[in-house]
Design an enzyme around this catalytic site. Structure first.
Site, PDB file in Angstrom:
ATOM      1  CG  HIS A  45      -0.182   0.017   2.528  1.00 23.15           C
ATOM      2  ND1 HIS A  45       0.129  -1.149   3.188  1.00 23.15           N
ATOM      3  CD2 HIS A  45       0.325   1.015   3.274  1.00 23.15           C
ATOM      4  CE1 HIS A  45       0.787  -0.850   4.296  1.00 23.15           C
ATOM      5  NE2 HIS A  45       0.924   0.455   4.378  1.00 23.15           N
ATOM      6  NE  ARG A  46      -0.471   5.150  -4.537  1.00 19.97           N
ATOM      7  CZ  ARG A  46      -1.061   6.236  -5.038  1.00 19.97           C
ATOM      8  NH1 ARG A  46      -0.714   7.438  -4.594  1.00 19.97           N
ATOM      9  NH2 ARG A  46      -1.983   6.130  -5.961  1.00 19.97           N
TER      10      ARG A  46
END
Length: 132
Positions: A45-46
């Site tokens: 993820h970011r």
């Protein structure tokens, strides 16, 4: 893009003392650590807002980053290496040693809506490259 910083470490006959002071580029609101990882990948993820500082305080692991225009991998294999992960860095961790303990300092409290799970695509990387 993610970047490595070296944490100040004092060494003498008694051992090592590593200090995290005035080097983290944000106020720390959350600390968590990951350990006991099998062959799985973690992360993936970011963020919209959260900046993170990752330190493998025991063992080793690799953190792969993609900020939409460049990709890189960082080996965290000593407890004096600290990887600063920017919000735009879509990242995942892998290749954990059996004894690995990855500690992460975060700039924000946990908020599910801060996470972006969709990775950058090849097309987004190509478009960013063509702008340069």
């Amino acid at each position: 893009m993610a970047s490595l910083i070296n944490l100040k470490t004092f060494t003498d006959d008694r051992g090592n003392l590593t200090v995290i002071e005035r080097v983290i580029p944000f106020d720390i609101k959350r600390i968590f650590y990951i350990y006991g990882v099998d062959n799985s990948q973690r992360g993936g993820h970011r963020h919209h807002k959260t900046i993170q500082a990752a330190i493998c305080i025991r063992g080793h692991c690799i953190i792969h980053n993609n900020n939409g225009s460049a990709e890189s991998s960082f080996a965290l294999d000593t407890p004096d290496k600290c990887l600063i992960i920017e919000p735009e860095d879509w990242h995942y961790m892998h290749s954990f040693s059996e004894d690995a303990i990855l500690m992460v300092l975060a700039s924000e409290y946990f908020e599910p809506n801060d996470y972006i799970y969709v990775p950058y695509t090849f097309e987004s990387l190509l478009a960013a490259y063509e702008k340069v």
